[in-house]
Each structure stands twice: as C-alpha cells, then as structure tokens.
Design a protein around this motif. Structure first.
Motif, PDB file in Angstrom:
ATOM      1  N   THR A  31      -7.063  16.545  -3.106  1.00 35.27           N
ATOM      2  CA  THR A  31      -6.175  17.406  -3.897  1.00 35.27           C
ATOM      3  C   THR A  31      -4.704  17.054  -3.711  1.00 35.27           C
ATOM      4  N   ARG A  32      -4.381  16.348  -2.625  1.00 34.09           N
ATOM      5  CA  ARG A  32      -3.000  15.973  -2.345  1.00 34.09           C
ATOM      6  C   ARG A  32      -2.935  14.505  -1.955  1.00 34.09           C
ATOM      7  N   ALA A  33      -1.727  13.969  -1.924  1.00 35.38           N
ATOM      8  CA  ALA A  33      -1.548  12.565  -1.541  1.00 35.38           C
ATOM      9  C   ALA A  33      -0.338  12.416  -0.631  1.00 35.38           C
ATOM     10  N   PRO A  34      -0.413  11.535   0.370  1.00 38.03           N
ATOM     11  CA  PRO A  34       0.776  11.217   1.167  1.00 38.03           C
ATOM     12  C   PRO A  34       1.760  10.447   0.294  1.00 38.03           C
ATOM     13  N   PHE A  35       2.997  10.395   0.700  1.00 35.70           N
ATOM     14  CA  PHE A  35       3.989   9.680  -0.108  1.00 35.70           C
ATOM     15  C   PHE A  35       5.124   9.194   0.773  1.00 35.70           C
TER      16      PHE A  35
ATOM     17  N   GLU B 111       5.612  -7.025   8.694  1.00 37.10           N
ATOM     18  CA  GLU B 111       6.855  -6.386   8.265  1.00 37.10           C
ATOM     19  C   GLU B 111       6.929  -6.240   6.748  1.00 37.10           C
ATOM     20  N   VAL B 112       5.805  -5.897   6.169  1.00 36.79           N
ATOM     21  CA  VAL B 112       5.734  -5.654   4.732  1.00 36.79           C
ATOM     22  C   VAL B 112       6.498  -4.379   4.392  1.00 36.79           C
ATOM     23  N   GLN B 113       7.213  -4.385   3.268  1.00 40.91           N
ATOM     24  CA  GLN B 113       8.019  -3.233   2.860  1.00 40.91           C
ATOM     25  C   GLN B 113       7.442  -2.500   1.651  1.00 40.91           C
ATOM     26  N   ALA B 114       6.464  -3.089   0.993  1.00 40.62           N
ATOM     27  CA  ALA B 114       5.743  -2.439  -0.107  1.00 40.62           C
ATOM     28  C   ALA B 114       4.497  -3.268  -0.376  1.00 40.62           C
ATOM     29  N   ALA B 115       3.487  -2.627  -0.959  1.00 39.40           N
ATOM     30  CA  ALA B 115       2.231  -3.327  -1.206  1.00 39.40           C
ATOM     31  C   ALA B 115       1.727  -3.046  -2.609  1.00 39.40           C
ATOM     32  N   LEU B 116       1.240  -4.101  -3.261  1.00 36.63           N
ATOM     33  CA  LEU B 116       0.595  -4.003  -4.569  1.00 36.63           C
ATOM     34  C   LEU B 116      -0.903  -4.165  -4.362  1.00 36.63           C
ATOM     35  N   LEU B 117      -1.665  -3.154  -4.767  1.00 36.08           N
ATOM     36  CA  LEU B 117      -3.108  -3.140  -4.553  1.00 36.08           C
ATOM     37  C   LEU B 117      -3.816  -3.288  -5.897  1.00 36.08           C
ATOM     38  N   ILE B 118      -4.730  -4.261  -5.980  1.00 36.90           N
ATOM     39  CA  ILE B 118      -5.417  -4.539  -7.239  1.00 36.90           C
ATOM     40  C   ILE B 118      -6.923  -4.510  -7.022  1.00 36.90           C
ATOM     41  N   PRO B 119      -7.602  -3.476  -7.516  1.00 36.71           N
ATOM     42  CA  PRO B 119      -9.063  -3.396  -7.399  1.00 36.71           C
ATOM     43  C   PRO B 119      -9.750  -4.279  -8.434  1.00 36.71           C
ATOM     44  N   ALA B 120     -11.042  -4.524  -8.205  1.00 35.91           N
ATOM     45  CA  ALA B 120     -11.812  -5.354  -9.143  1.00 35.91           C
ATOM     46  C   ALA B 120     -12.875  -4.542  -9.873  1.00 35.91           C
ATOM     47  N   SER B 121     -13.575  -3.670  -9.146  1.00 36.86           N
ATOM     48  CA  SER B 121     -14.684  -2.900  -9.707  1.00 36.86           C
ATOM     49  C   SER B 121     -14.351  -1.404  -9.717  1.00 36.86           C
ATOM     50  N   ARG B 122     -15.266  -0.611 -10.251  1.00 35.82           N
ATOM     51  CA  ARG B 122     -15.070   0.839 -10.249  1.00 35.82           C
ATOM     52  C   ARG B 122     -15.037   1.388  -8.823  1.00 35.82           C
ATOM     53  N   LEU B 123     -15.992   0.978  -7.980  1.00 33.96           N
ATOM     54  CA  LEU B 123     -15.991   1.451  -6.598  1.00 33.96           C
ATOM     55  C   LEU B 123     -14.792   0.902  -5.832  1.00 33.96           C
ATOM     56  N   CYS B 124     -14.332  -0.290  -6.196  1.00 33.05           N
ATOM     57  CA  CYS B 124     -13.116  -0.843  -5.586  1.00 33.05           C
ATOM     58  C   CYS B 124     -11.929   0.090  -5.781  1.00 33.05           C
ATOM     59  N   HIS B 125     -11.890   0.797  -6.924  1.00 31.38           N
ATOM     60  CA  HIS B 125     -10.786   1.722  -7.160  1.00 31.38           C
ATOM     61  C   HIS B 125     -10.742   2.791  -6.066  1.00 31.38           C
ATOM     62  N   GLN B 126     -11.897   3.255  -5.635  1.00 31.73           N
ATOM     63  CA  GLN B 126     -11.922   4.238  -4.551  1.00 31.73           C
ATOM     64  C   GLN B 126     -11.458   3.610  -3.235  1.00 31.73           C
ATOM     65  N   SER B 127     -12.000   2.432  -2.914  1.00 27.94           N
ATOM     66  CA  SER B 127     -11.628   1.769  -1.663  1.00 27.94           C
ATOM     67  C   SER B 127     -10.132   1.488  -1.618  1.00 27.94           C
ATOM     68  N   MET B 128      -9.578   1.006  -2.726  1.00 28.58           N
ATOM     69  CA  MET B 128      -8.151   0.714  -2.788  1.00 28.58           C
ATOM     70  C   MET B 128      -7.318   1.991  -2.705  1.00 28.58           C
ATOM     71  N   GLY B 129      -7.791   3.054  -3.357  1.00 30.97           N
ATOM     72  CA  GLY B 129      -7.070   4.316  -3.284  1.00 30.97           C
ATOM     73  C   GLY B 129      -6.984   4.841  -1.863  1.00 30.97           C
ATOM     74  N   LEU B 130      -8.072   4.709  -1.114  1.00 26.18           N
ATOM     75  CA  LEU B 130      -8.079   5.151   0.279  1.00 26.18           C
ATOM     76  C   LEU B 130      -7.156   4.284   1.132  1.00 26.18           C
ATOM     77  N   LEU B 131      -7.176   2.979   0.897  1.00 27.54           N
ATOM     78  CA  LEU B 131      -6.276   2.089   1.629  1.00 27.54           C
ATOM     79  C   LEU B 131      -4.822   2.417   1.313  1.00 27.54           C
ATOM     80  N   ALA B 132      -4.524   2.702   0.051  1.00 25.27           N
ATOM     81  CA  ALA B 132      -3.155   3.069  -0.326  1.00 25.27           C
ATOM     82  C   ALA B 132      -2.706   4.335   0.402  1.00 25.27           C
ATOM     83  N   ARG B 133      -3.601   5.302   0.527  1.00 27.94           N
ATOM     84  CA  ARG B 133      -3.262   6.536   1.245  1.00 27.94           C
ATOM     85  C   ARG B 133      -2.957   6.244   2.715  1.00 27.94           C
ATOM     86  N   GLU B 134      -3.736   5.359   3.329  1.00 31.13           N
ATOM     87  CA  GLU B 134      -3.491   4.992   4.724  1.00 31.13           C
ATOM     88  C   GLU B 134      -2.156   4.262   4.873  1.00 31.13           C
ATOM     89  N   LEU B 135      -1.859   3.360   3.951  1.00 33.03           N
ATOM     90  CA  LEU B 135      -0.610   2.609   4.032  1.00 33.03           C
ATOM     91  C   LEU B 135       0.599   3.536   3.901  1.00 33.03           C
TER      92      LEU B 135
END
Length: 256
Positions: free
Chosen positions: A37-41, A161-185
């Motif tokens: 329901t919420r997201a880190p930012f 020392e990355v200052q921003a990240a671009l995440l690109i999923p490939a499949s439908r389930l990848c969208h979930q995995s990438m979304g979770l990784l983005a939240r952790e980052l």
C-alpha cells in the motif's frame, strides 16, 4: 518500511499455491502477487548529467562460457556483474517467462547498453557504472527475492557508489522481482526508476518510481533494431528520476 507488507500473510498464500497443481504453477495460475500500500522513497539529489547510473536487467543474461542461471521451478537467487565492454554476441539468456527473440535480435531491447553509452558520450547522462547487474527475474518466492537476492545486490551496488539505478524487467513475474529490488534500493538511499509495461503488477508491488508505457514483454526497453524508439523510451524514463518528489507511476508519451 517493509519491502513486503504483511509478509506472514503472503507467505501463507504462497505456501498454499506451491502445493497446487504443477501445471497451474507453471502458468502462474492463482499466483499470490505481492500487494503493498506504500512505497519507500529517496529524493534524487543530483541531476541526470551528474549521476553515476547503474543498469539492472532481469533478462537472465550471462556471459557465454559461464554457468547459466538455474531454470528450475524455484528460480535462481544469484546475479552476475558484467562489464560494459561486452559484445552482444557474448551474451546468452536464461529466458524464463518471456520470448527471447527480441533481445537475441537486439540486446538493447532489454539491455540498452548502446543507448545509455550514447547518452553518456553526449553528456545527457553523467556516467554509466562500469559494471551492470543481471539476474533471472522469474522467481516465484518473493520473500527470497528480498532476503537473499536483493540484500546481496544492494550491498554490491552500494559498493560501486551508484547514485541512481535503472531497472528493466523482462517478464511479467520479473516486474514483481524488479519492483521489490527497487523498494530495497530506495530504502538503502539509492533513487531508482523501474521501466514497466505491466501496470497492474506495478500497482500491486509499488516500486517508488515507475515509468510505464504500452510496450512488450521481452522488449521493455524498446522495440529491437529501433534506435530512435529506444532512445525516446530511455530519455523519457531517465528524465523523470530527479523531478519526481513522491512515489508514483508516470505514463510515458511514447507509443508503439
């Protein structure tokens, strides 16, 4: 903030799904998608021309002659660090959940190294990190994505020392995995942008920043062998990183 809200409830649903018919599991029928329901930012403190940008792909790319990712039912929680100075013909793909024909025709349809390096040379982008990260995002166990894969990747990305990240999923389930990784980052203080073509998954997982357009699975970074189209997708996505001041999904103007 929890990366998976109500984790215990989700784990119970996942356990029941894992005990369902194997044929149904193979098609993700009845799969319990993560619902947040919420997201880190994390606000971007620098403009795009001053950023060290990391590229992260879940296309399952690995170097020819090295071990592939495990394509078993549980997926693979490992990742690869691959140098920028790699030729497309040296990459192989563990393609789970998507058709690899686009990326095999043109690496830039999922792994836009050529396009990002163009932006770096032209000063649009400050710096593309010398290595990029690859994993196979077809991982049903979202809890393991967070506690194993994402935890280890975040550590390596911070070490660069990355200052921003671009995440690109490939499949439908990848969208979930990438979304979770983005939240952790973002929880670790690294602004992200997740490029997406699956609106409903993004609305459920809630990565902090999402650039959405009506694209194709397997070619989320743009149609193969369509340089101008790929540049437009990336330009619109990357330029949203700094001005976004709260978690949201932004629809791109680019159309197929």
């Amino acid at each position: 903030m929890e990366t998976i809200e109500k984790l215990g409830d989700w784990q119970g649903k996942y356990a029941r799904w894992r005990n369902s018919d194997a044929a149904l599991r193979a098609e993700l029928t009845g799969y319990p998608w993560v619902e947040n329901t919420r997201a880190p930012f994390t606000p971007a403190r620098r403009a795009l021309p001053m950023l060290n940008l990391a590229l992260i792909s879940s296309a399952g790319a690995y170097l020819d002659g090295t071990n592939s990712f495990d394509d078993g039912a549980e997926g693979d929680l490992s990742f690869r660090e691959i140098p920028l100075e790699i030729d497309a013909e040296d990459l192989r793909y563990c393609a789970r959940g998507y058709d690899p024909k686009f990326v095999q025709s043109d690496m830039n349809s999922l792994i836009p190294l050529d396009r990002l390096q163009e932006y770096e040379r032209n000063g649009v982008l400050g710096r593309l990190n010398p290595v990029w990260w690859s994993f196979c995002g077809f991982i049903p166990n979202a809890a393991r994505v967070v506690d194993t894969l994402a935890a280890e990747m975040v550590s390596r990305i911070k070490a660069n020392e990355v200052q921003a990240a671009l995440l690109i999923p490939a499949s439908r389930l990848c969208h979930q995995s990438m979304g979770l990784l983005a939240r952790e980052l973002e929880s670790a203080g690294i602004p992200t942008m997740t490029l997406a073509v699956e609106k409903d998954v993004m609305e459920m997982v809630r990565p902090p920043r999402t650039a959405l357009y009506n694209g194709l699975l397997g070619a989320v970074a743009g149609l193969p062998n369509a340089r101008e189209f790929q540049l437009r997708v990336l330009d619109e996505s990357l330029r949203l990183i700094e001005p976004m001041d709260q978690p949201s999904i932004r629809r791109l103007s680019v159309v197929l």
